[in-house]
Write a protein that holds these residues in place. Structure first.
Motif, mmCIF file in Angstrom:
data_model
loop_
_atom_site.group_PDB
_atom_site.id
_atom_site.type_symbol
_atom_site.label_atom_id
_atom_site.label_comp_id
_atom_site.label_asym_id
_atom_site.label_seq_id
_atom_site.Cartn_x
_atom_site.Cartn_y
_atom_site.Cartn_z
ATOM 1 N N LEU A 117 8.341 -11.845 -4.193
ATOM 2 C CA LEU A 117 9.738 -12.075 -4.543
ATOM 3 C C LEU A 117 10.504 -10.769 -4.696
ATOM 4 N N PHE A 118 9.926 -9.813 -5.423
ATOM 5 C CA PHE A 118 10.616 -8.545 -5.678
ATOM 6 C C PHE A 118 10.590 -7.628 -4.452
ATOM 7 N N ILE A 119 9.519 -7.687 -3.662
ATOM 8 C CA ILE A 119 9.463 -6.888 -2.438
ATOM 9 C C ILE A 119 10.575 -7.303 -1.481
ATOM 10 N N LEU A 120 10.804 -8.604 -1.366
ATOM 11 C CA LEU A 120 11.867 -9.102 -0.487
ATOM 12 C C LEU A 120 13.252 -8.786 -1.028
ATOM 13 N N GLN A 121 13.325 -8.448 -2.324
ATOM 14 C CA GLN A 121 14.601 -8.053 -2.917
ATOM 15 C C GLN A 121 14.828 -6.545 -2.854
ATOM 16 N N GLY A 122 13.930 -5.824 -2.192
ATOM 17 C CA GLY A 122 14.123 -4.397 -1.979
ATOM 18 C C GLY A 122 13.139 -3.480 -2.667
ATOM 19 N N GLU A 123 12.266 -4.003 -3.535
ATOM 20 C CA GLU A 123 11.299 -3.157 -4.248
ATOM 21 C C GLU A 123 10.039 -2.973 -3.390
ATOM 22 N N THR A 124 10.241 -2.354 -2.236
ATOM 23 C CA THR A 124 9.136 -2.200 -1.284
ATOM 24 C C THR A 124 8.052 -1.246 -1.772
ATOM 25 N N TYR A 125 8.368 -0.421 -2.768
ATOM 26 C CA TYR A 125 7.367 0.500 -3.314
ATOM 27 C C TYR A 125 6.166 -0.253 -3.863
ATOM 28 N N ARG A 126 6.348 -1.515 -4.232
ATOM 29 C CA ARG A 126 5.254 -2.319 -4.782
ATOM 30 C C ARG A 126 4.113 -2.500 -3.780
ATOM 31 N N ALA A 127 4.425 -2.455 -2.496
ATOM 32 C CA ALA A 127 3.384 -2.583 -1.471
ATOM 33 C C ALA A 127 2.408 -1.411 -1.519
ATOM 34 N N VAL A 128 2.882 -0.276 -2.042
ATOM 35 C CA VAL A 128 2.037 0.911 -2.193
ATOM 36 C C VAL A 128 1.340 0.900 -3.551
ATOM 37 N N THR A 129 2.098 0.719 -4.617
ATOM 38 C CA THR A 129 1.544 0.823 -5.972
ATOM 39 C C THR A 129 0.529 -0.269 -6.277
ATOM 40 N N ALA A 130 0.679 -1.434 -5.648
ATOM 41 C CA ALA A 130 -0.269 -2.526 -5.893
ATOM 42 C C ALA A 130 -1.681 -2.159 -5.464
ATOM 43 N N LEU A 131 -1.796 -1.243 -4.495
ATOM 44 C CA LEU A 131 -3.111 -0.813 -4.017
ATOM 45 C C LEU A 131 -3.890 -0.044 -5.087
ATOM 46 N N LEU A 132 -3.199 0.463 -6.098
ATOM 47 C CA LEU A 132 -3.821 1.300 -7.128
ATOM 48 C C LEU A 132 -4.237 0.514 -8.367
#
Length: 289
Positions: A117-132
């Motif tokens: 939900l938040f990634i589609l709203q522009g918080e694409t950084y979550r795709a990186v930080t979730a890996l950690l």
């Protein structure tokens, strides 16, 4: 008496040199071996050079189904020699330990997890930080083992800087595709998307090793990769689609990255790639503040 000897193959291991000598002597081709430190060179008469190459090529073509990707030059991919892989594993452990120590584990997951939900709203950084981030010690230990089994060989094959960049790219792309598929409040964390990306990258490495016409056996590594997805996608909380998209992100990007990595030969390549990787991770961690 030997004369007009020329080097046929150089830098062979003892085992490989023995095999080549056996192949050539079976065809009555005179050979000589020269040792240089821990490697060996094979020499043959100039007149036998063409015949020797044909015999060696024929042997490997006939035996390609008995060994997975036989090559004249051996590629060392020992997982336990990759200090970069161990550094990544240490970083994952440190982040998890700090989250538990300061009682911010749940907050970090909500703030940095791969929420579709938040990634589609522009918080694409979550795709990186979730890996950690990881849910518990078992989740962390499984991904650290995966990094050792799949991630370390990718780093060894591509370089201490290019390797981590490729893993980060595959994992991030897999999370982004996964978010766009769900389009809901779906939340995913863990390095497993990048681990499956590493498996895809290894398949891509096998496919891009030699420029050959398409053959059915080229698909064999892909079939092996799909088996890996099934094996490592067990468990009630496992995000199977993240694994699938991670694998195919690694496979697709690896088909481009590995040939490109072979073409770009300059001393600072790995340092630049490592700096870019660290910059992306640092920027993503700071993006939510």
């Amino acid at each position: 008496m030997s004369r007009n000897l020329e080097k046929l193959l150089t830098g062979l291991s003892a085992k490989k040199a023995d095999l080549i000598i056996l192949i050539l002597t079976s065809q009555n081709i005179e050979t000589r071996v020269e040792r240089k430190n821990k490697s060996f060179d094979i020499l043959v008469n100039h007149a036998d050079m063409k015949k020797a190459l044909i015999m060696i090529e024929a042997y490997y073509k006939e035996n390609k189904f008995f060994k997975l990707k036989q090559q004249l030059q051996e590629i060392p991919i020992s997982s336990f020699k990759s200090y970069t892989a161990f550094s990544i594993m240490g970083l994952l452990w440190l982040i998890h330990a700090l989250c538990l120590q300061y009682h911010i584990h749940e907050d970090m997951i909500l703030k940095y997890g791969a929420s579709a939900l938040f990634i589609l709203q522009g918080e694409t950084y979550r795709a990186v930080t979730a890996l950690l981030l990881h849910s518990d010690a078992r989740h962390l230990a499984g991904n650290m083992a995966g990094m050792l089994i799949f991630g370390a060989p990718v780093i060894t094959l591509s370089g201490f800087g290019v390797g981590p960049f490729m893993l980060l790219f595959a994992g991030t792309l897999g999370n982004l595709i996964n978010a766009h598929m769900h389009k809901t409040a779906h939340l995913s964390i863990g390095a497993s998307t990048a681990i499956m990306g590493a498996a895809g990258l290894l398949v891509a490495f096998q496919i891009t090793q030699k420029a050959k016409p398409f053959r059915l056996n080229i698909l064999m590594p892909i079939f092996a990769g799909t088996v890996l997805i099934a094996m490592f996608s067990q468990g009630e909380k496992t995000d199977v689609w993240a694994h699938v998209f991670g694998f195919f992100s690694g496979l697709g990007s690896g088909v481009i990255f590995f040939p490109l990595n072979r073409m770009l030969q300059f001393p600072q390549k790995n340092l630049i790639a490592l700096f870019i990787t660290i910059f992306i991770i640092a920027s993503s961690l700071l993006a939510a503040t």
